[in-house]
Structure formats: C-alpha cells, structure tokens
Write an enzyme that holds these catalytic residues in place. Structure first.
Site, mmCIF file in Angstrom:
data_model
loop_
_atom_site.group_PDB
_atom_site.id
_atom_site.type_symbol
_atom_site.label_atom_id
_atom_site.label_comp_id
_atom_site.label_asym_id
_atom_site.label_seq_id
_atom_site.Cartn_x
_atom_site.Cartn_y
_atom_site.Cartn_z
ATOM 1 N N PHE A 1 0.872 -1.188 -0.005
ATOM 2 C CA PHE A 1 -0.172 0.092 -0.045
ATOM 3 C C PHE A 1 1.037 1.114 -0.068
ATOM 4 O O PHE A 1 1.152 1.965 0.939
ATOM 5 C CB PHE A 1 -1.041 0.252 1.159
ATOM 6 C CG PHE A 1 -2.060 -0.991 1.049
ATOM 7 C CD1 PHE A 1 -3.193 -1.078 0.550
ATOM 8 C CD2 PHE A 1 -1.553 -2.237 2.057
ATOM 9 C CE1 PHE A 1 -4.059 -2.003 0.607
ATOM 10 C CE2 PHE A 1 -2.493 -3.228 1.938
ATOM 11 C CZ PHE A 1 -3.863 -3.260 1.255
ATOM 12 N N PHE B 1 2.853 1.498 4.033
ATOM 13 C CA PHE B 1 2.831 0.090 4.637
ATOM 14 C C PHE B 1 2.934 -1.124 3.542
ATOM 15 O O PHE B 1 1.991 -0.864 2.737
ATOM 16 C CB PHE B 1 2.218 0.061 6.005
ATOM 17 C CG PHE B 1 0.652 -0.258 5.736
ATOM 18 C CD1 PHE B 1 0.166 -1.569 5.738
ATOM 19 C CD2 PHE B 1 -0.163 0.640 5.531
ATOM 20 C CE1 PHE B 1 -0.992 -1.821 5.471
ATOM 21 C CE2 PHE B 1 -1.344 0.292 5.517
ATOM 22 C CZ PHE B 1 -2.095 -1.019 5.284
ATOM 23 N N GLU C 1 1.162 -5.131 3.767
ATOM 24 C CA GLU C 1 0.600 -6.094 4.666
ATOM 25 C C GLU C 1 1.098 -7.490 4.307
ATOM 26 O O GLU C 1 1.150 -8.130 3.182
ATOM 27 C CB GLU C 1 -1.036 -6.336 4.493
ATOM 28 C CG GLU C 1 -1.492 -7.295 5.339
ATOM 29 C CD GLU C 1 -3.036 -7.559 4.846
ATOM 30 O OE1 GLU C 1 -3.599 -8.421 5.489
ATOM 31 O OE2 GLU C 1 -3.504 -6.866 3.917
ATOM 32 N N ILE C 2 1.692 -8.273 5.267
ATOM 33 C CA ILE C 2 2.244 -9.529 5.008
ATOM 34 C C ILE C 2 0.783 -10.381 5.523
ATOM 35 O O ILE C 2 0.419 -10.304 6.573
ATOM 36 C CB ILE C 2 3.300 -10.068 5.918
ATOM 37 C CG1 ILE C 2 4.500 -9.158 5.364
ATOM 38 C CG2 ILE C 2 3.857 -11.530 5.748
ATOM 39 C CD1 ILE C 2 5.804 -9.329 6.419
ATOM 40 N N VAL C 3 0.748 -11.249 4.097
ATOM 41 C CA VAL C 3 -0.614 -12.021 4.272
ATOM 42 C C VAL C 3 -0.359 -13.532 4.757
ATOM 43 O O VAL C 3 -0.986 -14.054 5.846
ATOM 44 C CB VAL C 3 -1.330 -12.144 2.944
ATOM 45 C CG1 VAL C 3 -2.754 -12.927 3.102
ATOM 46 C CG2 VAL C 3 -1.539 -10.811 2.458
ATOM 47 N N CYS D 1 2.825 -16.543 5.128
ATOM 48 C CA CYS D 1 4.649 -16.622 5.401
ATOM 49 C C CYS D 1 4.592 -18.124 5.636
ATOM 50 O O CYS D 1 4.223 -18.633 6.836
ATOM 51 C CB CYS D 1 5.185 -15.651 6.231
ATOM 52 S SG CYS D 1 6.848 -16.242 6.750
ATOM 53 N N LYS E 1 16.455 -24.465 8.586
ATOM 54 C CA LYS E 1 17.650 -24.172 7.884
ATOM 55 C C LYS E 1 18.144 -22.670 7.625
ATOM 56 O O LYS E 1 18.904 -22.287 6.949
ATOM 57 C CB LYS E 1 17.389 -24.795 6.477
ATOM 58 C CG LYS E 1 17.452 -26.373 6.511
ATOM 59 C CD LYS E 1 17.452 -26.830 5.126
ATOM 60 C CE LYS E 1 17.260 -28.565 5.385
ATOM 61 N NZ LYS E 1 17.210 -29.058 3.966
ATOM 62 N N LEU F 1 3.068 -4.705 8.336
ATOM 63 C CA LEU F 1 1.916 -5.146 9.205
ATOM 64 C C LEU F 1 1.546 -6.494 9.072
ATOM 65 O O LEU F 1 1.324 -6.894 7.667
ATOM 66 C CB LEU F 1 0.960 -4.025 9.221
ATOM 67 C CG LEU F 1 1.066 -2.689 9.469
ATOM 68 C CD1 LEU F 1 -0.255 -2.069 9.418
ATOM 69 C CD2 LEU F 1 1.428 -2.544 11.232
ATOM 70 N N ILE G 1 -6.169 -3.167 5.794
ATOM 71 C CA ILE G 1 -5.369 -4.461 6.317
ATOM 72 C C ILE G 1 -6.677 -5.412 6.628
ATOM 73 O O ILE G 1 -7.586 -5.058 7.175
ATOM 74 C CB ILE G 1 -4.509 -4.256 7.373
ATOM 75 C CG1 ILE G 1 -3.789 -5.837 7.606
ATOM 76 C CG2 ILE G 1 -5.244 -4.027 8.713
ATOM 77 C CD1 ILE G 1 -2.537 -5.561 8.595
ATOM 78 N N TYR H 1 -8.091 -10.606 11.287
ATOM 79 C CA TYR H 1 -8.301 -12.276 11.526
ATOM 80 C C TYR H 1 -8.530 -12.406 13.067
ATOM 81 O O TYR H 1 -7.882 -11.827 13.835
ATOM 82 C CB TYR H 1 -6.982 -13.026 11.176
ATOM 83 C CG TYR H 1 -6.569 -12.849 9.614
ATOM 84 C CD1 TYR H 1 -6.915 -13.641 8.880
ATOM 85 C CD2 TYR H 1 -5.895 -11.865 9.211
ATOM 86 C CE1 TYR H 1 -6.755 -13.497 7.400
ATOM 87 C CE2 TYR H 1 -5.313 -11.648 7.922
ATOM 88 C CZ TYR H 1 -5.791 -12.858 7.167
ATOM 89 O OH TYR H 1 -5.315 -12.795 5.782
#
Length: 796
Positions: free
Chosen positions: A529, A534, A536-538, A540, A549, A572, A603, A606
């Site tokens: 955005f 910022f 947004e990490i959805v 991972c 590792k 975020l 964002i 959840y």
C-alpha cells in the site's frame, strides 16, 4: 570577431536568458566580461580505455573518439613550440589580442598585421623577423603600442597568456565547425571569456550560482558505497575483482561523451529537459572543454556530479558498453575477457537497481563508505566501514562521524579506542585467513548463515512474482504460483484453500518465492500500500522438510531489502500463536509505528490473531547484516584480547581483612589502576547549611546568567516538544532548581549537582547532537563544573 587579422566569425542572434544554476563565463577581473550564461557546447576528448575496453565511436552519447586525442596532442605541441619562441615572436602573438595603449584613447582591441600570413600557413617560407614598429592595419599604431603592458612581464606569465591564446584559437575553430546552435553559443561564450582574460591579463574563472561539486554524494562516492554495501562480505580476491570493475566503470564515465540536449529531447521527449541541460553545460564547462583548453580549471565527472547525472546516462551507457564489448570480444586481452564479458554485465545490473532506486542507502550522505585499504583505487577515503561501530565504553556515534583529519579537532571521549589500534585489528579481521570459520552447527552461527551460503552457491533462488491481467502469464511463474498455493495450504491448515488461492493469484498481491532445484519450497505473500506507507504480510511459510535451515529469516531479509528499494518502510501482519515467535525474531513487535488511521480499512482482520508491525531502516543491508555483526564481534574480541594481554598479571590476595580491617580505599587494591580505573574527584562537603546555601545560590545565579542557559530556564512545554515527557521521565530545569534552593531542599552539594547534571543529560537524550539545544547543554555543563571547582566543591 577577427582572429589573427585574417579570419572573421559571424554569430547569429542568440537568446541570452539565464538558466538557473548554469555557470556564467567571466574573467577573474571584477565587472569585466560577458554576463551571458554558458549554455551548451560539444567537444570531443581523448579516449582512455579502462581494463581493456575499446572506446566506442562518438555519437549521441558514447566514449569520446580517438580522433580527438590527436587534436589535444596537437594543441600541446603548438603550445610547447610557441613557448620556446623568441620573446619578440611571443609579443607579436600576444599583440593580436592586446588592446592599443597609444595616446588618444584608441579603441583597437588587437594588432593586425599589414601583411597577414597565408591561410593555411605555408611551411616552406622562412618566418619573418618581428618588427615592433610595424603599424596596425586597423588603427595605424605600432605593434609596440599594443604590447607596452607586457614589457616587464615575466616569461612564466607570458607563457601562461600564450597558452590562453592558443585555446582561444582552438575554440574559434570549434565554433566555426559546430552545427548545433546551442553548442555554438557556448563556444562563443568561452571564446569571449578567454579573449577578455588575455586583454585584462587575468585568470579565466567560471562564475555560477553553484560551484563544484554539484551534488553529494558524488558518483565516485556512490559507487564506493555500492561496492561496500553489496560486496563487503566477499573474500579479498573476489572483492578485488569488484574493485577493478568499479574502477573501470568510473573511468568510462569520466571519458563519456554526453548527448546534446536537443538529441536527448528527441530520444526522451517527456524528461526534465532544463535539468539535463544545466548538468550538460556544467559537464562541458568543468570537465570536457578543460581537457583541451587547459587554461580552464578541470574536474573529473565522477567527483562533481551525483545520482542525477548518472541516471540520465546510465541506461544508454550500459547498453553501449555491453554491445561494444560483445562486438570487440576477440580484440580484448585474454586476461580481461572473463572480467568484461561475464562479471561486468552482472555488476552493471546490480548497480542499475541502486542508481534508479529512490531509497537506496548508497546515495545517502549518512552512508559510511570507503576503507583503509581503499575500496576503489581512485577513492580518497581512508576509513573502514566498520570502524564507527566498534567504539568501546564511549558514547554512541552516528554514521556521519567526521573523517580522521577532523578527528584531531574533536575532543576525545574517555574510553575511545585509538584509531591506530582499530586499523591494526581491522587488517587481521578483513583478511579471510584470519577470521575463524563458524560451523553451521555452532551456537554462534547466524540463523540465516546456511541459507546465505546456499544462495551464494546457486542452490536456492529468490524471486518476487505475481499474477497479471494485462500480460500473458509466464508458464514458469504460473507453476511457481501453484507451488506457493500448495505450500501455504499444507503449512497453514486452518486457512481455507479457496482463500489462499484467491490471494496468491490476485494481481494486487505479490509473493517472494523461495526456489530450490526448480521447485517452490517457501514464500511470503504480501500486498503493498504505497499511498499508506506500509505493506501487509498475508502468508509466510516454508515447507516442513526444509525448515530449521534459516530459510525463513533469509526470506524476510530479502523482503525487507525489496521494500527498501520501493520506499516502503513498514510491515504489518496478523500473527497466530504459532507465528508470533518467528515474527519477533525478525524484528516485529506489538508496538505499531503506523498510525491507526493509515491501515484501518486496508489490512485484513483475523480472529484470534495478534497485529504486529516492523519498521525498516533503509541504511541496513539486511541480507548481509549477520555477516557485519560477525565481523564486529571478531573486532571487539580481538580488542579485548589485546587489552587483557597488556594487563594480565596475577596479584596476591588481600590479607588485611583477616587482620580485622573492615574496608580499604579502592585505589589500594593491587592492579586496579592498571585496568584504567581512576579515582573520582572529591571535594569538600560544606557542613554549615547557610554557607552551603550561599555558595549554591551564587553558582546557580552564574549559570542562569550564562548566554547558553536560555533553553533551560523554564520547564519544557508539551506544545513546544511533543512527546517530551514520554521520553524524559525525570525532567529538570533552572526554575525548579531555584525553587528547591529557596526551600532549602539541597542539604548536600551532591543533590544540587545531581539536579544540574539531569538538565544536561535530559537535553542530550531528547535532542540530536547537531541541534542548538545539545550544543548549549555541552557549553553550559562545562561552565557549571568550572564554577563548582572554583567554589571548592570538587577537586580541580
């Protein structure tokens, strides 16, 4: 304009409107010369190949032609011949450019021979004898009347003027042949500048609103920073190759022929033409023309220009250099072939990203570049990039610390490590043979060390990919997207598969994918955005059989560097209870730096998850950060070992306590002074309350009347310093101290000194070192302790 009495020049009407920031060309004498700004000119200059590259043919930007080298050499030969001529011959030459000094206010600006030499001059005719009584064809006064001001001039000064004369004649020839109108205009301006410098016997000076350098950091400094930023972790042999590539690149820029603004307008019609025109003119006046006209001051292009000029030439330059290298590969020396055909293209591709990035740290003046050994041979810096970070037991330093020659003027901080010792330790640390290899299974190895080594060997790759509705999707990218959807579905079982698929294939989302042996083993799905500042990490995740590792840490570090290049410095994400630990290790916290109004409604929310944020530092090379920390640890370890070796001596235990002694002075402990400990200065404690009150009142009055006490007179107002009382938990000011003094709060000198010291400490904690308040605190503190010593409250 007439030159040598035989050539004439017609200059069409020209627009002399000033261009902001462009140098005006005037002789040194005040009030003399044209007020017209120099605009454009184009002169070829000698080509100097670097590391085996063959110069390109001149054109719309390119390495300057080899034919120009002959022209420059011919000028040098002519100057040498003329300077070795008899004095009368020199006077005749200078008389052509010298105004008549005869009585009667003659307006003749130069002596003209009655019998001008043929054009071109014939070499079979012997040179005629110079006659100072020969009359001028224009004003009828003699040659001697034109050169009376040169009678007592030294040979050195006369030779300098003769050099300017030949530069004038060369410029005249260039103007006569030049077809570009803008270029012709600047040639003429330079012609007049040098012409009037001869008339006034002054030094030609280019006057402008700005003088070199025009941008900081310079191209040279930026490339040095780039080498340090990207390649400092490499072994010395590989790093030497990178240095050679950097030197090659800088040499190419220094002898690169810029395209004229008119040519550039045709090629890039939507660009800022005025900015390029100004830089082009500066380049001509300060870098290009002085290569031939050595009477003008000359600068290297890479030392006075910065990112702006480099951006304007980099794409064309890179394309031409690589094309030229491919065409001339058979002519390249064998030892340079791999360097130029294999390594140079990769070097240019990596540099291109930093050149056109708006947030690259290499163009920050805070970037600490250069090394004691010299990253690039022509670089003048002599500090190691880690040096500012290994100060022990002293105050914190900013990356913009002064260079060593300024260090002498700066007051030493107690506990600083001597620069000589730092350099000595650095020499052992930067030698790969001297750095002990850390086992990947060691407790001291970095989390991402194994992943970084695998990436270096080509075992794993990182790619930012995404779906597109505008372009036909690449088959390989589609396969990777499907692989990412599978990884996220397996590793995040509580997420609906349809939801994961929709976001992974959504064109507004991108995914940093981790590829190993051609298949996806992990990734981070995110949405940027830019308008809100910022990302947004959805999702991972790393597939289960490839975890532990260091892939997760290395993934996040790559994502951070990707966002720094795109000028987004905040992450975020909503993390469930299983992911909070991972995100904390990557620098995330529950303290959100982004204002709530920026992300509410953007964002995805959840249930049962915790909102976490991470603020990025654009100056940190995240993928190499653990390597830098490792080197710093080694440096500190070496310094401690050296200190221990100096003071390692075993003293017998203290037996006095067995004899009934309850305490002894610290300075009586054997060996304590050898460690560097010093006793704190003591002073007399005034036992008479009235005497103490009177002494403290006098000191406080002196402090309040000091010219640097103004910031501390009253309590800090919240409106003037927002957030001050969140940072400073125990505020203090001179007004509060006065009230405490009146109420007889200060029953000892230590209470009084503690409050005063708190004023200075608070100021330095809240304000940056370059601020006026910080400086006032330092000066007032010094004054305060002077008064305390004068009063006998502490030892002098």
């Amino acid at each position: 304009v007439r030159v040598n009495g035989c050539m004439s020049l017609h200059v069409p009407s020209m627009d002399w409107r000033p261009v902001q920031g462009v140098p005006c060309l005037r002789p040194m004498s005040a009030g003399i010369g044209s007020s017209a700004p120099a605009t454009l000119m184009r002169i070829s200059s000698p080509a100097i190949g670097a590391a085996g590259l063959v110069p390109a043919a001149p054109g719309a930007g390119g390495t300057e032609g080899s034919g120009a080298a002959g022209g420059s050499a011919r000028i040098a030969v002519k100057k040498a011949q003329l300077r070795s001529s008899p004095r009368p011959k020199k006077l005749e030459k200078l008389g052509v450019y010298s105004s008549c000094k005869a009585e009667g206010a003659c307006k003749c600006n130069g002596w003209k021979s009655q019998n001008p030499p043929p054009t071109p001059p014939r070499t079979d005719q012997p040179s005629s004898t110079v006659n100072l009584q020969e009359p001028c064809r224009s004003c009828s006064h003699t040659l001697g009347d034109h050169v009376t001001h040169l009678e007592n001039v030294s040979e050195e000064e006369m030779n300098r003027l003769l050099g300017i004369v030949l530069d004038v004649e060369y410029l005249y020839t260039c103007v006569h042949k030049e077809e570009d109108a803008d270029t012709k205009q600047v040639y003429f301006s330079l012609f007049k500048l040098l012409r009037k410098s001869i008339l006034q016997m002054g030094k030609p000076m280019l006057e402008a609103q700005e003088s070199p350098p025009f941008e900081k950091p310079s191209i040279e400094e930026g490339v040095n920073n780039f080498v340090q930023y990207k390649f400092s972790h490499l072994p010395s042999k590989e790093r030497q190759t990178i240095m050679e590539l950097a030197k090659m690149f800088l040499n190419q820029i220094n002898y690169w022929q810029l395209e004229t603004p008119s040519q550039r307008r045709q090629r890039v019609p939507n660009e800022d033409a005025a900015g390029y025109k100004a830089n082009y003119t500066r380049w001509l006046c300060y870098c290009n023309v002085p290569q031939f006209c050595d009477s003008l001051p000359r600068y290297e292009t890479t030392q006075i220009f910065g990112q702006t000029l480099l951006r304007s030439v980099f794409t064309v330059m890179r394309k031409q250099l690589l094309e030229q290298a491919r065409q001339e590969k058979d002519k390249l020396p064998p030892e340079k072939r791999t360097l130029i055909l294999t390594h140079f293209p990769k070097f240019l591709s990596m540099l291109e990203e930093e050149v056109y990035s708006h947030s690259s740290p290499i163009w920050s003046q805070d970037f600490l570049a250069g090394a004691s050994g010299g990253q690039i041979p022509i670089h003048t810096g002599n500090r190691h990039p880690l040096q500012a970070n290994v100060r022990l037991f002293g105050e914190k330093r900013k990356p913009t610390e002064p260079l060593p020659h300024e260090e002498i003027k700066r007051p030493r901080v107690v506990g600083d490590i001597p620069v000589e010792l730092i350099n000595e330790v650095m020499a052992t640390i930067t030698d790969p043979a001297a750095i002990p290899e850390t086992s990947l299974l060691s407790a001291h190895s970095a989390r991402d060390e194994a992943a970084r080594l695998e990436e270096r060997r080509g075992v794993i790759e990182f790619h930012v990919i995404g779906n597109s509705l505008n372009q036909k999707p690449n088959k390989r990218i589609l396969m990777w997207l499907v692989g990412l959807q599978n990884v996220f579905s397996h590793q995040l079982p509580r997420m609906p598969k349809e939801y994961i698929t929709r976001l992974v294939f959504d064109p507004k989302h991108k995914t940093l994918s981790l590829i190993k042996d051609g298949r996806v083993i992990g990734g981070i799905c995110f949405r940027m955005f830019p308008s809100q500042g910022f990302t947004e990490i959805v999702f991972c995740a790393v597939t289960s059989n490839e975890q532990v590792k260091g892939y997760g840490t290395h993934l996040m570090n790559h994502l951070k560097e990707y966002h720094i290049k795109h000028e987004i410095l905040n992450f975020l994400t909503y993390a469930d209870e299983y992911a909070i630990g991972y995100f904390k290790k990557q620098g995330f916290s529950k303290d959100i730096k982004v204002p709530k109004a920026k992300y509410v409604g953007y964002i995805k929310d959840y249930e049962g998850a915790t909102l976490m944020g991470c603020e990025l530092n654009a100056s940190i090379p995240y993928t190499e950060f653990s390597v830098i920390i490792k080197k710093q640890k080694e440096i500190i370890k070496k310094l401690i070992e050296r200190k221990q070796a100096q003071i390692r001596k075993v003293y017998p235990g203290l037996s006095c306590f067995k004899e009934g002694v309850r305490q002894i002075p610290i300075e009586n402990i054997p060996g304590i002074r050898e460690t560097g400990w010093k006793p704190v200065g003591k002073g007399k404690e005034l036992k008479d309350p009235d005497q103490l009150y009177s002494t403290l009142k006098t000191i406080l009055q002196h402090v309040k009347s000091h010219p640097n006490a103004w910031p501390f007179m009253e309590p800090v107002k919240k409106t003037e310093a927002p957030g001050y009382y969140q940072v400073i938990r125990f505020p203090m000011d001179l007004k509060t101290m006065s009230e405490r003094l009146k109420s007889r709060y200060y029953t000892t000198r230590k209470l009084f000194m503690a409050d005063m010291q708190r004023i200075f400490t608070n100021c330095r904690e809240y304000n940056p070192p370059e601020s006026e308040y910080y400086k006032c605190a330092n000066l007032l503190e010094k004054f305060f302790y002077t008064k305390i010593k004068e009063a006998g409250l502490i030892e002098k």
